[in-house]
Design a protein around this motif. Structure first.
Motif, PDB file in Angstrom:
ATOM      1  N   HIS A  64       0.844  -1.179   0.000  1.00  0.00           N
ATOM      2  CA  HIS A  64       0.000   0.000   0.000  1.00  0.00           C
ATOM      3  C   HIS A  64       0.883   1.234   0.000  1.00  0.00           C
ATOM      4  N   ASN A  65       0.265   2.394  -0.148  1.00  0.00           N
ATOM      5  CA  ASN A  65       1.042   3.626  -0.046  1.00  0.00           C
ATOM      6  C   ASN A  65       0.112   4.776   0.313  1.00  0.00           C
ATOM      7  N   VAL A  66       0.724   5.908   0.561  1.00  0.00           N
ATOM      8  CA  VAL A  66      -0.016   7.129   0.831  1.00  0.00           C
ATOM      9  C   VAL A  66       0.616   8.217  -0.017  1.00  0.00           C
ATOM     10  N   ASP A  75      -9.730  13.675  -7.756  1.00  0.00           N
ATOM     11  CA  ASP A  75     -10.984  13.474  -8.484  1.00  0.00           C
ATOM     12  C   ASP A  75     -10.741  12.877  -9.869  1.00  0.00           C
ATOM     13  N   SER A  76      -9.591  13.218 -10.470  1.00  0.00           N
ATOM     14  CA  SER A  76      -9.260  12.720 -11.808  1.00  0.00           C
ATOM     15  C   SER A  76      -8.496  11.408 -11.748  1.00  0.00           C
ATOM     16  N   CYS A  77      -8.191  10.941 -10.524  1.00  0.00           N
ATOM     17  CA  CYS A  77      -7.422   9.706 -10.324  1.00  0.00           C
ATOM     18  C   CYS A  77      -6.075   9.787 -11.037  1.00  0.00           C
ATOM     19  N   ILE A  78      -5.412  10.923 -10.881  1.00  0.00           N
ATOM     20  CA  ILE A  78      -4.092  11.121 -11.470  1.00  0.00           C
ATOM     21  C   ILE A  78      -3.066  11.141 -10.342  1.00  0.00           C
ATOM     22  N   LYS A  79      -2.076  10.248 -10.421  1.00  0.00           N
ATOM     23  CA  LYS A  79      -1.027  10.183  -9.404  1.00  0.00           C
ATOM     24  C   LYS A  79      -0.031  11.311  -9.639  1.00  0.00           C
ATOM     25  N   PRO A  80       0.130  12.195  -8.649  1.00  0.00           N
ATOM     26  CA  PRO A  80       1.092  13.279  -8.827  1.00  0.00           C
ATOM     27  C   PRO A  80       2.521  12.759  -8.836  1.00  0.00           C
ATOM     28  N   PRO A  81       3.451  13.486  -9.469  1.00  0.00           N
ATOM     29  CA  PRO A  81       4.836  13.030  -9.487  1.00  0.00           C
ATOM     30  C   PRO A  81       5.408  12.965  -8.071  1.00  0.00           C
TER      31      PRO A  81
END
Ligand SMILES: *[C@@H]1O[C@H](CO)[C@@H](O)[C@H](O)[C@H]1NC(C)=O
Length: 83
Positions: A64-66, A75-81
């Motif tokens: 898992h991660n945070v 909301d867009s389900c985009i993982k930030p860098p």
């Protein structure tokens, strides 16, 4: 404990409560920790979060991660860098 990774995230939760409230350390998910197949909405419903509280996400690293995300990214389900 070597394979475990404890990530402490400062909670910035806008709850309108008096600022005299003591900062608390809250273990997300209680004994279950941060995992799948757990109803965090029901868990959180009974909790009172205050500005300055610390949320501890206890999870198995690699499973898992945070990730800190903006609302738009979430909301867009985009993982930030990652940094
Ligand atoms: C953290 O999670 C592990 C299981 O992943 C558990 O064995 C351990 O007791 C947890 N630690 C705390 C303080 O809840």
């Amino acid at each position: 404990m070597a394979s475990k990774n404890l990530l402490v995230v400062l909670a910035i939760v806008a709850v309108a409560l008096p600022s005299v409230a003591m900062a608390a350390e809250i273990w997300v998910g209680g004994d279950k920790g941060w995992t799948i197949d757990f109803d965090y909405q029901t868990w959180a419903k009974e909790k009172v979060f205050n500005v300055g509280d610390t949320l501890v996400f206890n999870y198995t690293q690699g499973h898992h991660n945070v990730i800190k995300a903006t609302k738009i990214a979430f909301d867009s389900c985009i993982k930030p860098p990652q940094n």
